[in-house]
Scaffold this active site. Structure first.
Site, mmCIF file in Angstrom:
data_model
loop_
_atom_site.group_PDB
_atom_site.id
_atom_site.type_symbol
_atom_site.label_atom_id
_atom_site.label_comp_id
_atom_site.label_asym_id
_atom_site.label_seq_id
_atom_site.Cartn_x
_atom_site.Cartn_y
_atom_site.Cartn_z
ATOM 1 N N HIS A 68 98.865 36.916 19.647
ATOM 2 C CA HIS A 68 97.403 37.005 19.759
ATOM 3 C C HIS A 68 96.991 37.851 20.971
ATOM 4 C CE1 HIS A 68 96.073 34.249 16.553
ATOM 5 N NE2 HIS A 68 97.175 33.567 16.815
ATOM 6 N N LYS A 121 98.734 40.951 13.096
ATOM 7 C CA LYS A 121 97.426 40.615 13.654
ATOM 8 C C LYS A 121 96.780 41.897 14.174
ATOM 9 C CE LYS A 121 98.190 35.710 14.586
ATOM 10 N NZ LYS A 121 99.461 35.448 13.893
ATOM 11 N N SER A 171 96.499 30.181 20.452
ATOM 12 C CA SER A 171 95.704 30.435 19.251
ATOM 13 C C SER A 171 94.600 29.411 19.026
ATOM 14 C CB SER A 171 96.613 30.481 18.028
ATOM 15 O OG SER A 171 97.290 29.254 17.868
#
Lengths: 415, 102
Positions: free
Chosen positions: A218, A249, A190
């Site tokens: 991610h 996300k 990240s």
């Protein structure tokens, strides 16, 4: 014990210390839904300012997608607002199991268990599956929630230098006396936006009889040719023992996470993972929304492909403007500024230009590695990207850093 | 230490030249420490009894404790030897080095 003046003062001093160190976190109010175009009230009480959002984890632009919102609304109507229970008492609905099965198919694993968040998944999985005779060997840049999960686990913890396979191999040799060796890594990191060398990690795991854990928060939904994640990107689909990921996300951006992987490990989590056992079930409307998200990402890769194009265009634009970028293939594109004050000043100036980004500096990132982390979305249009690039060029020129690398920038501004 | 053998093994630095008398002093010192740490083998105390009542198998031994502080951060590690304790403490403190991004 009373909340005395002395105690109050000690808290205030600590909070003042955070302010003095520039570490005090202030919330910025978004006046509306999440998206590429947002209106932000900052500082609190100020008039709303229209900006383009380059700091959300809204990678696929699904946070406010009308189909997802409609599915969540239908889920609210059909399955209610909440379950008032943990999963194993009376908190499991048909849609929870359906979502777990869909995630299993999507991630290419054997089974999946939902958690209230990926933070909870990471906090619970290690303690549920490992004991005092085992060792966890983690990349030094893994997410904070993994660090917390490791702390809660009785197994020995150890680390290897970021993406350094030689160092990982040394550690695997060192811990051959342990019952289970678990290699722990993020899929996409990240802070730097780089992708773990999962092919090499899996090869080492096979050589030294270790298990592999990947947090793909991610990555899920957009990394890899069909968006299945880092394991697809690295050609090791089906070879990862434990994957944790988030629905917060790319996959809709609401909340919820999961542990997906070997059937027995998931079963251990169902029996022993404390954030699963002692925290409420994921709300029905979020589950319904997430099922729609998976429908969307299963049926075509258009959003994932748009994100890939946007990322390349953005990265190329910033590089051509003369910014110093962290190399990588993910939609996390860090603009390296090295100096904490410069990162803060540039973020403030970009906000004034209508671009919403955040500066990160120590201790969030290593000392002398301050940056602005930009994040791309499939919701960004070419016009968004061009406006963002123009603002970056203008602000970069103002601070005199275009075309300059680490050495020159640190000479100008200090570390 | 194992209860059946009633002995302990202690690693000594290679550079240390030990005469037999020195070793005997060490042996006596350790026996004294063990006796003190075990409460003179007077039998279980209140806490021990309570835990055993709850089906805990309780054992205890002397160990090294290493601690590290930095501002409000604190870590503590135990080990059979000082080196083990410090190695574990190093692993724990290394988890603090950066906070990471959300």
């Amino acid at each position: 014990m009373a909340f005395s003046t002395t105690i109050r003062e000690s808290y205030r001093q600590e909070l003042n210390g955070l302010r003095a160190a520039g570490l005090y976190k202030e919330e910025r109010f978004i006046l509306g839904n999440q998206g590429a175009d947002i209106e932000v009230e900052f500082p609190a009480g100020a008039a709303g300012r229209k900006v383009i959002n380059f700091c959300a984890n809204n990678y696929l632009g699904l946070s406010s997608h009308p189909d997802v919102v409609a599915a969540a609304r239908e889920g609210l109507a059909s399955h209610g607002y909440g379950m008032s229970s943990v999963r194993f008492i009376c908190g499991t609905q048909d849609i929870h199991r359906r979502l777990e099965d869909r995630l299993t198919a999507f991630l290419g694993t054997e089974d999946t268990i939902l958690f209230p968040s990926c933070m909870d998944a990471n906090a619970g999985v290690f303690e549920a599956c490992l004991g005092a005779d085992d060792v966890m060997i983690a990349d030094r840049l893994v997410h904070a929630s993994i660090v917390d999960g490791m702390r809660l686990c009785k197994a020995m913890n150890d680390t290897y230098k970021h993406s350094d396979m030689n160092h990982l191999e040394e550690k695997l040799k060192e811990h051959q006396d342990k019952r289970i060796r678990l290699i722990i890594t993020d899929g996409v990191f990240s802070m730097d936006g780089d992708i773990a060398k999962l092919d090499e990690i899996v090869a080492l795991a096979e050589k030294y009889d270790a298990l592999v854990f990947v947090d793909d928060s991610h990555a899920s939904g957009f990394i890899g040719k069909t968006g299945r994640g880092t394991h697809e990107h690295c050609g090791v689909f089906g070879k990862i023992d434990i994957i944790t990921t988030t629905l917060g996300k790319g996959l809709g951006g609401a909340s919820g996470g999961c542990v997906s992987g070997r059937k027995e490990i998931v079963e251990m989590c169902r029996q022993k993972a404390r954030p699963y056992l002692f925290s409420n079930t994921v709300a029905p409307m979020i589950v319904a929304g997430a099922l729609k998200v998976l429908d969307l990402v299963f049926t075509n890769t258009e959003r994932r492909d748009t994100l890939e194009w946007n990322t390349k265009y953005w990265r190329q634009g910033l590089a051509e403007a003369g910014f110093d970028l962290k190399q990588g293939d993910s939609p996390i594109v860090p603009v390296m500024l090295y100096n904490a004050k410069l990162a803060q000043d540039m973020a403030r100036d970009l906000f004034a230009e209508g671009i919403y980004v955040v500066g990160f500096f120590f201790p969030v990132v290593p000392q002398g590695a301050a940056r602005i982390r930009t994040q791309l979305s499939a919701a960004h249009t070419r016009a968004h990207l061009d406006k963002g690039l123009a603002a970056f060029r203008k602000v970069g020129a103002k601070h005199g850093i275009l075309g300059k690398g680490k050495k020159e920038i640190t000479e100008m501004f200090g570390k | 230490m194992t209860e059946s053998r009633r002995t302990i093994e202690v690693e000594l630095p290679d550079c240390l030249a030990m005469a037999p008398d020195d070793i005997e002093v060490l042996r006596t010192t350790f026996q004294t420490i063990i006796t003190l740490a075990s409460g003179g083998c007077d039998g279980p105390d209140e806490h021990l009894r309570a835990m055993r009542d709850q089906q805990w198998a309780v054992h205890w031994r002397l160990t090294w404790v290493a601690q590290a502080r930095r501002d409000s951060q604190f870590e503590e590690a135990k080990g059979e030897t000082k080196q083990q304790a410090l190695a574990q403490l190093r692993r724990l403190t290394s988890l603090h080095e950066i906070e990471g991004t959300p």
